[in-house]
Design a protein around this motif. Structure first.
Motif, mmCIF file in Angstrom:
data_model
loop_
_atom_site.group_PDB
_atom_site.id
_atom_site.type_symbol
_atom_site.label_atom_id
_atom_site.label_comp_id
_atom_site.label_asym_id
_atom_site.label_seq_id
_atom_site.Cartn_x
_atom_site.Cartn_y
_atom_site.Cartn_z
ATOM 1 N N PRO A 6 0.990 -0.888 0.269
ATOM 2 C CA PRO A 6 -0.284 -0.014 -0.494
ATOM 3 C C PRO A 6 0.666 1.468 0.063
ATOM 4 C CG PRO A 6 -0.063 -1.323 2.053
ATOM 5 C CD PRO A 6 0.517 -2.123 1.037
ATOM 6 N N CYS A 7 0.388 2.593 -0.154
ATOM 7 C CA CYS A 7 0.727 3.375 -0.680
ATOM 8 C C CYS A 7 0.922 4.425 0.374
ATOM 9 C CB CYS A 7 0.891 4.880 -1.168
ATOM 10 S SG CYS A 7 0.981 6.230 -1.254
ATOM 11 N N ARG A 8 2.401 4.355 1.605
ATOM 12 C CA ARG A 8 2.559 4.750 2.348
ATOM 13 C C ARG A 8 2.511 6.252 2.506
ATOM 14 N NH1 ARG A 8 7.718 6.910 5.329
ATOM 15 N NH2 ARG A 8 7.313 7.024 7.246
ATOM 16 N N ARG A 9 2.347 7.312 1.205
ATOM 17 C CA ARG A 9 1.944 8.157 1.430
ATOM 18 C C ARG A 9 0.177 8.850 1.085
ATOM 19 N NH1 ARG A 9 5.032 7.687 -0.576
ATOM 20 N NH2 ARG A 9 4.468 6.393 -2.957
ATOM 21 N N ARG A 10 -0.300 8.063 1.813
ATOM 22 C CA ARG A 10 -2.319 7.475 2.177
ATOM 23 C C ARG A 10 -2.092 8.117 3.751
ATOM 24 N NH1 ARG A 10 -5.363 4.494 -2.250
ATOM 25 N NH2 ARG A 10 -4.289 4.483 -4.038
ATOM 26 N N SER A 11 -1.597 7.679 4.332
ATOM 27 C CA SER A 11 -1.540 7.714 5.844
ATOM 28 C C SER A 11 -1.834 8.845 5.873
ATOM 29 C CB SER A 11 -0.495 6.944 6.086
ATOM 30 O OG SER A 11 0.971 7.611 5.985
ATOM 31 N N PHE A 12 -0.940 10.068 5.413
ATOM 32 C CA PHE A 12 -0.935 11.323 6.183
ATOM 33 C C PHE A 12 -1.234 12.063 4.785
ATOM 34 C CE2 PHE A 12 2.585 12.288 3.291
ATOM 35 C CZ PHE A 12 3.323 10.948 3.899
ATOM 36 N N LEU A 13 -1.505 12.112 4.105
ATOM 37 C CA LEU A 13 -2.477 12.618 2.633
ATOM 38 C C LEU A 13 -3.515 12.565 2.573
ATOM 39 C CD1 LEU A 13 0.031 12.703 -0.319
ATOM 40 C CD2 LEU A 13 0.050 14.259 1.293
ATOM 41 N N GLY A 14 -4.191 10.529 2.935
ATOM 42 C CA GLY A 14 -5.893 10.796 2.906
ATOM 43 C C GLY A 14 -6.233 10.205 1.531
ATOM 44 N N LYS A 15 -6.653 8.930 1.646
ATOM 45 C CA LYS A 15 -6.484 7.841 0.774
ATOM 46 C C LYS A 15 -6.897 8.831 -0.374
ATOM 47 C CE LYS A 15 -10.982 4.961 2.389
ATOM 48 N NZ LYS A 15 -11.157 3.745 2.605
ATOM 49 N N ASP A 16 -8.606 9.406 -0.010
ATOM 50 C CA ASP A 16 -9.214 10.184 -1.178
ATOM 51 C C ASP A 16 -7.926 11.179 -1.409
ATOM 52 O OD1 ASP A 16 -9.027 11.317 0.887
ATOM 53 O OD2 ASP A 16 -10.484 12.748 0.430
ATOM 54 N N ARG A 17 -7.402 10.986 -1.500
ATOM 55 C CA ARG A 17 -6.508 12.794 -1.899
ATOM 56 C C ARG A 17 -5.277 11.863 -2.814
ATOM 57 N NH1 ARG A 17 -8.151 17.127 -2.162
ATOM 58 N NH2 ARG A 17 -9.063 17.015 0.053
ATOM 59 N N VAL A 18 -4.780 10.192 -2.202
ATOM 60 C CA VAL A 18 -3.912 10.308 -3.584
ATOM 61 C C VAL A 18 -4.015 9.071 -5.452
ATOM 62 C CG1 VAL A 18 -2.066 7.833 -3.831
ATOM 63 C CG2 VAL A 18 -2.001 9.018 -1.459
ATOM 64 N N PHE A 19 -3.828 10.392 -6.283
ATOM 65 C CA PHE A 19 -4.383 8.865 -7.197
ATOM 66 C C PHE A 19 -3.407 7.979 -8.153
ATOM 67 C CE2 PHE A 19 -7.294 12.962 -6.324
ATOM 68 C CZ PHE A 19 -8.473 12.158 -6.567
ATOM 69 N N ASP A 20 -3.590 6.999 -8.539
ATOM 70 C CA ASP A 20 -2.955 6.028 -9.309
ATOM 71 C C ASP A 20 -3.077 6.232 -10.690
ATOM 72 O OD1 ASP A 20 -1.103 4.006 -10.872
ATOM 73 O OD2 ASP A 20 -2.035 2.884 -9.206
ATOM 74 N N LEU A 21 -2.706 7.213 -11.509
ATOM 75 C CA LEU A 21 -2.670 7.254 -12.887
ATOM 76 C C LEU A 21 -2.136 6.214 -13.535
ATOM 77 C CD1 LEU A 21 -1.261 11.099 -13.389
ATOM 78 C CD2 LEU A 21 -3.422 10.187 -12.396
ATOM 79 N N GLY A 22 -1.678 4.499 -13.174
ATOM 80 C CA GLY A 22 -1.630 3.853 -13.738
ATOM 81 C C GLY A 22 -2.947 3.039 -14.063
ATOM 82 N N ALA A 23 -3.589 3.429 -12.327
ATOM 83 C CA ALA A 23 -5.285 2.815 -12.660
ATOM 84 C C ALA A 23 -6.083 3.546 -13.334
ATOM 85 C CB ALA A 23 -5.219 2.841 -11.181
ATOM 86 N N ASN A 24 -6.182 4.950 -13.540
ATOM 87 C CA ASN A 24 -7.249 5.700 -14.169
ATOM 88 C C ASN A 24 -5.695 6.578 -14.842
ATOM 89 O OD1 ASN A 24 -8.677 8.026 -14.921
ATOM 90 N ND2 ASN A 24 -9.270 8.438 -13.251
ATOM 91 N N PRO A 25 -5.282 5.884 -15.982
ATOM 92 C CA PRO A 25 -4.886 7.088 -16.964
ATOM 93 C C PRO A 25 -5.374 8.700 -17.883
ATOM 94 C CG PRO A 25 -4.899 5.311 -18.129
ATOM 95 C CD PRO A 25 -5.861 5.399 -17.037
ATOM 96 N N HIS A 26 -6.346 9.017 -16.613
ATOM 97 C CA HIS A 26 -7.095 10.110 -17.333
ATOM 98 C C HIS A 26 -7.170 10.920 -16.269
ATOM 99 C CE1 HIS A 26 -8.072 8.152 -20.198
ATOM 100 N NE2 HIS A 26 -8.596 7.427 -20.652
ATOM 101 N N PRO A 27 -5.991 12.283 -15.862
ATOM 102 C CA PRO A 27 -5.887 12.970 -15.163
ATOM 103 C C PRO A 27 -6.935 13.930 -15.085
ATOM 104 C CG PRO A 27 -3.629 13.230 -16.634
ATOM 105 C CD PRO A 27 -4.494 12.141 -16.405
ATOM 106 N N GLU A 28 -7.086 14.143 -16.669
ATOM 107 C CA GLU A 28 -7.560 15.725 -16.396
ATOM 108 C C GLU A 28 -9.682 15.011 -16.145
ATOM 109 O OE1 GLU A 28 -8.013 12.569 -20.023
ATOM 110 O OE2 GLU A 28 -6.236 13.799 -18.746
#
Length: 121
Positions: A1-23
């Motif tokens: 799991p992404c460690r940054r999610r712990s202090f950013l919040g899981k709703d604040r980390v987006f994997d562009l590999g899973a969703n390659p449409h940042p727009e």
């Protein structure tokens, strides 16, 4: 799991590999609302990823109602090959463990925004 999610919040980390449409991510109503007063975005990647995100921001600002005057303030977490932009902005030219710390995120949160002049078509 992404460690940054712990202090950013899981709703604040987006994997562009899973969703390659940042727009699509940047155009979400709650994100556009936050960007009206300046939304800080950490981009984990290199120069190509930074360019990709800047192009996505251009799309959002031109195509999403109410987003024209939004401010997406981006900071690079240097994970790419060259990392020239991260280096020139003094964020470092390579990934280090400090990039995974809450202190580093605080530095991003409190950093002075800089204007970039970039070529776009």
């Amino acid at each position: 799991p992404c460690r940054r999610r712990s202090f950013l919040g899981k709703d604040r980390v987006f994997d562009l590999g899973a969703n390659p449409h940042p727009e699509q991510i940047l155009a979400q109503p709650q994100i556009v609302e936050e960007a009206r007063t300046g939304l800080r975005v950490i981009v984990c990647g290199g120069d190509g990823t930074m360019t990709w995100l800047m192009a996505a921001i251009d799309v959002v600002k031109t195509e999403v109602e109410g987003a024209r005057h939004c401010h997406y303030l981006i900071a690079p977490m240097p994970l790419g090959t060259g990392n020239d932009l991260a280096r020139s902005l003094n964020w470092g030219g390579h990934f280090s463990r400090k990039c995974t710390s809450a202190k580093w995120v605080s530095e991003v949160r409190n950093a002075e925004p800089k204007q970039l002049d970039r070529w776009a078509c």
